[in-house]
Design a protein around this motif. Structure first.
Motif, mmCIF file in Angstrom:
data_model
loop_
_atom_site.group_PDB
_atom_site.id
_atom_site.type_symbol
_atom_site.label_atom_id
_atom_site.label_comp_id
_atom_site.label_asym_id
_atom_site.label_seq_id
_atom_site.Cartn_x
_atom_site.Cartn_y
_atom_site.Cartn_z
ATOM 1 N N ASN A 58 -29.744 9.936 -0.996
ATOM 2 C CA ASN A 58 -28.949 10.451 -2.102
ATOM 3 C C ASN A 58 -28.788 11.950 -1.905
ATOM 4 O O ASN A 58 -29.659 12.607 -1.318
ATOM 5 C CB ASN A 58 -29.583 10.134 -3.461
ATOM 6 C CG ASN A 58 -30.915 10.809 -3.665
ATOM 7 O OD1 ASN A 58 -31.881 10.495 -3.004
ATOM 8 N ND2 ASN A 58 -30.952 11.775 -4.589
ATOM 9 N N TYR A 59 -27.677 12.469 -2.395
ATOM 10 C CA TYR A 59 -27.319 13.871 -2.188
ATOM 11 C C TYR A 59 -26.834 14.511 -3.479
ATOM 12 O O TYR A 59 -26.228 13.848 -4.330
ATOM 13 C CB TYR A 59 -26.204 13.981 -1.151
ATOM 14 C CG TYR A 59 -26.567 13.505 0.222
ATOM 15 C CD1 TYR A 59 -26.354 12.190 0.611
ATOM 16 C CD2 TYR A 59 -27.139 14.377 1.150
ATOM 17 C CE1 TYR A 59 -26.690 11.748 1.883
ATOM 18 C CE2 TYR A 59 -27.471 13.950 2.428
ATOM 19 C CZ TYR A 59 -27.251 12.633 2.780
ATOM 20 O OH TYR A 59 -27.586 12.203 4.036
ATOM 21 N N ALA A 60 -27.062 15.808 -3.591
ATOM 22 C CA ALA A 60 -26.423 16.566 -4.649
ATOM 23 C C ALA A 60 -24.921 16.573 -4.393
ATOM 24 O O ALA A 60 -24.482 16.584 -3.231
ATOM 25 C CB ALA A 60 -26.956 18.000 -4.664
ATOM 26 N N ASP A 61 -24.136 16.547 -5.458
ATOM 27 C CA ASP A 61 -22.684 16.512 -5.306
ATOM 28 C C ASP A 61 -22.170 17.678 -4.456
ATOM 29 O O ASP A 61 -21.215 17.533 -3.693
ATOM 30 C CB ASP A 61 -22.012 16.528 -6.676
ATOM 31 C CG ASP A 61 -22.180 15.223 -7.428
ATOM 32 O OD1 ASP A 61 -21.994 15.226 -8.665
ATOM 33 O OD2 ASP A 61 -22.494 14.199 -6.787
ATOM 34 N N SER A 62 -22.825 18.814 -4.573
ATOM 35 C CA SER A 62 -22.348 20.016 -3.899
ATOM 36 C C SER A 62 -22.485 19.956 -2.380
ATOM 37 O O SER A 62 -21.858 20.751 -1.675
ATOM 38 C CB SER A 62 -23.105 21.241 -4.427
ATOM 39 O OG SER A 62 -24.491 21.099 -4.179
ATOM 40 N N VAL A 63 -23.290 19.033 -1.871
ATOM 41 C CA VAL A 63 -23.506 18.975 -0.419
ATOM 42 C C VAL A 63 -23.008 17.678 0.208
ATOM 43 O O VAL A 63 -23.068 17.525 1.434
ATOM 44 C CB VAL A 63 -25.002 19.168 -0.053
ATOM 45 C CG1 VAL A 63 -25.546 20.443 -0.687
ATOM 46 C CG2 VAL A 63 -25.827 17.955 -0.451
ATOM 47 N N LYS A 64 -22.506 16.779 -0.599
ATOM 48 C CA LYS A 64 -22.017 15.504 -0.061
ATOM 49 C C LYS A 64 -20.919 15.748 0.963
ATOM 50 O O LYS A 64 -20.002 16.538 0.728
ATOM 51 C CB LYS A 64 -21.501 14.614 -1.192
ATOM 52 C CG LYS A 64 -22.599 13.984 -2.025
ATOM 53 C CD LYS A 64 -22.022 13.106 -3.125
ATOM 54 C CE LYS A 64 -23.131 12.486 -3.964
ATOM 55 N NZ LYS A 64 -22.598 11.682 -5.096
ATOM 56 N N GLY A 65 -21.030 15.076 2.100
ATOM 57 C CA GLY A 65 -20.055 15.239 3.166
ATOM 58 C C GLY A 65 -20.346 16.393 4.100
ATOM 59 O O GLY A 65 -19.698 16.518 5.147
ATOM 60 N N ARG A 66 -21.300 17.250 3.739
ATOM 61 C CA ARG A 66 -21.623 18.407 4.584
ATOM 62 C C ARG A 66 -23.056 18.339 5.124
ATOM 63 O O ARG A 66 -23.322 18.789 6.238
ATOM 64 C CB ARG A 66 -21.455 19.704 3.803
ATOM 65 C CG ARG A 66 -20.044 19.936 3.290
ATOM 66 C CD ARG A 66 -19.899 21.354 2.696
ATOM 67 N NE ARG A 66 -20.769 21.564 1.544
ATOM 68 C CZ ARG A 66 -21.702 22.511 1.490
ATOM 69 N NH1 ARG A 66 -21.889 23.324 2.512
ATOM 70 N NH2 ARG A 66 -22.439 22.652 0.390
ATOM 71 N N MET A 82 -27.354 20.601 8.191
ATOM 72 C CA MET A 82 -26.473 21.293 7.263
ATOM 73 C C MET A 82 -25.280 21.827 8.032
ATOM 74 O O MET A 82 -25.421 22.699 8.896
ATOM 75 C CB MET A 82 -27.225 22.438 6.580
ATOM 76 C CG MET A 82 -28.488 21.987 5.855
ATOM 77 S SD MET A 82 -29.257 23.293 4.890
ATOM 78 C CE MET A 82 -29.804 24.368 6.192
ATOM 79 N N ASP A 83 -24.119 21.284 7.730
ATOM 80 C CA ASP A 83 -22.871 21.699 8.371
ATOM 81 C C ASP A 83 -21.929 22.325 7.348
ATOM 82 O O ASP A 83 -22.124 22.156 6.145
ATOM 83 C CB ASP A 83 -22.195 20.494 9.035
ATOM 84 C CG ASP A 83 -23.037 19.872 10.123
ATOM 85 O OD1 ASP A 83 -23.083 18.624 10.205
ATOM 86 O OD2 ASP A 83 -23.655 20.630 10.904
ATOM 87 N N SER A 84 -20.930 23.024 7.855
ATOM 88 C CA SER A 84 -19.943 23.674 6.985
ATOM 89 C C SER A 84 -20.627 24.457 5.866
ATOM 90 O O SER A 84 -20.264 24.347 4.692
ATOM 91 C CB SER A 84 -18.992 22.625 6.381
ATOM 92 O OG SER A 84 -18.348 21.886 7.387
ATOM 93 N N LEU A 85 -21.593 25.243 6.233
ATOM 94 C CA LEU A 85 -22.384 25.981 5.249
ATOM 95 C C LEU A 85 -21.542 26.993 4.489
ATOM 96 O O LEU A 85 -20.602 27.591 5.037
ATOM 97 C CB LEU A 85 -23.553 26.676 5.938
ATOM 98 C CG LEU A 85 -24.735 25.746 6.250
ATOM 99 C CD1 LEU A 85 -25.624 26.328 7.333
ATOM 100 C CD2 LEU A 85 -25.532 25.470 4.990
ATOM 101 N N PRO A 87 -21.728 30.281 1.401
ATOM 102 C CA PRO A 87 -22.653 31.290 0.855
ATOM 103 C C PRO A 87 -23.483 30.755 -0.315
ATOM 104 O O PRO A 87 -24.647 31.150 -0.479
ATOM 105 C CB PRO A 87 -21.712 32.414 0.419
ATOM 106 C CG PRO A 87 -20.551 32.301 1.343
ATOM 107 C CD PRO A 87 -20.372 30.821 1.562
ATOM 108 N N GLU A 88 -22.923 29.852 -1.101
ATOM 109 C CA GLU A 88 -23.663 29.296 -2.241
ATOM 110 C C GLU A 88 -24.782 28.345 -1.823
ATOM 111 O O GLU A 88 -25.556 27.894 -2.665
ATOM 112 C CB GLU A 88 -22.713 28.596 -3.225
ATOM 113 C CG GLU A 88 -21.769 27.594 -2.600
ATOM 114 C CD GLU A 88 -20.406 28.192 -2.301
ATOM 115 O OE1 GLU A 88 -20.338 29.353 -1.797
ATOM 116 O OE2 GLU A 88 -19.396 27.493 -2.557
#
Length: 121
Positions: A58-66, A82-85, A87-88
Motif C-alpha cells: 500500500n502507498y500514500a496517494d502522493s507517491v503512487k506510481g513513483r 523512489m523515482d521522479s522525486l 522537493p516535497e
C-alpha cells in the motif's frame, strides 16, 4: 537484540531517483509488516509505503506510481525505490518493522534510525 540499519539517503535533484534499504538483524522469529515512513520538516511522521509478509503493498496517494516498496525475506531487508522525486518528498525516512523475536512471543514495532532524503528544485 535487534538492529535496523538504513542506507541510501542523500541529496538528489528533482526528477532523480534514490533507493533506500533497511536490513534487519538479530534474534528474529518472524517479520510481518515492513514499511517506510517520512517525517518532513515541521510535520508529523507519515506512512509512505508498506508491504506485508505476503507481499501486499500500500502507498500514500502522493507517491503512487513513483515509489515502489519491496522486500527480500531471505535477507530480512526492505527497499524503497523512489523515482521522479519531488522537493516535497524531502524528509527523514524511517524504516518500520513489525516482528517477533526469540524470547518474546509478542509482535512489537521497531524503528530504524532514519535516513535523510533531500530533493532540490
Amino acid at each position: 537484540q535487534v538492529q535496523l540499519v538504513e542506507s541510501g539517503g542523500g541529496l538528489v535533484q528533482a526528477g532523480g531517483s534514490l533507493r533506500l534499504s533497511c536490513a534487519v538483524s538479530g534474534s528474529i522469529r518472524s517479520i510481518n509488516t515492513m514499511a517506510w515512513y517520512c517525517q518532513a520538516p515541521g510535520k508529523v511522521r507519515e506512512l509512505v509505503a508498506g508491504i506485508t509478509s505476503g507481499g501486499s503493498t500500500n502507498y500514500a496517494d502522493s507517491v503512487k506510481g513513483r515509489f515502489t516498496i519491496s522486500r527480500d525475506n531471505a535477507k530480512n531487508t526492505v527497499y524503497l525505490q523512489m523515482d521522479s522525486l519531488k522537493p516535497e518528498d524531502t524528509g527523514v525516512y524511517y524504516c518500520f518493522v513489525e516482528m517477533s523475536i526469540y524470547g518474546d512471543y509478542l509482535r512489537r514495532d521497531y524503528w530504524g534510525q532514519g535516513t535523510q532524503v533531500t530533493v532540490s528544485s
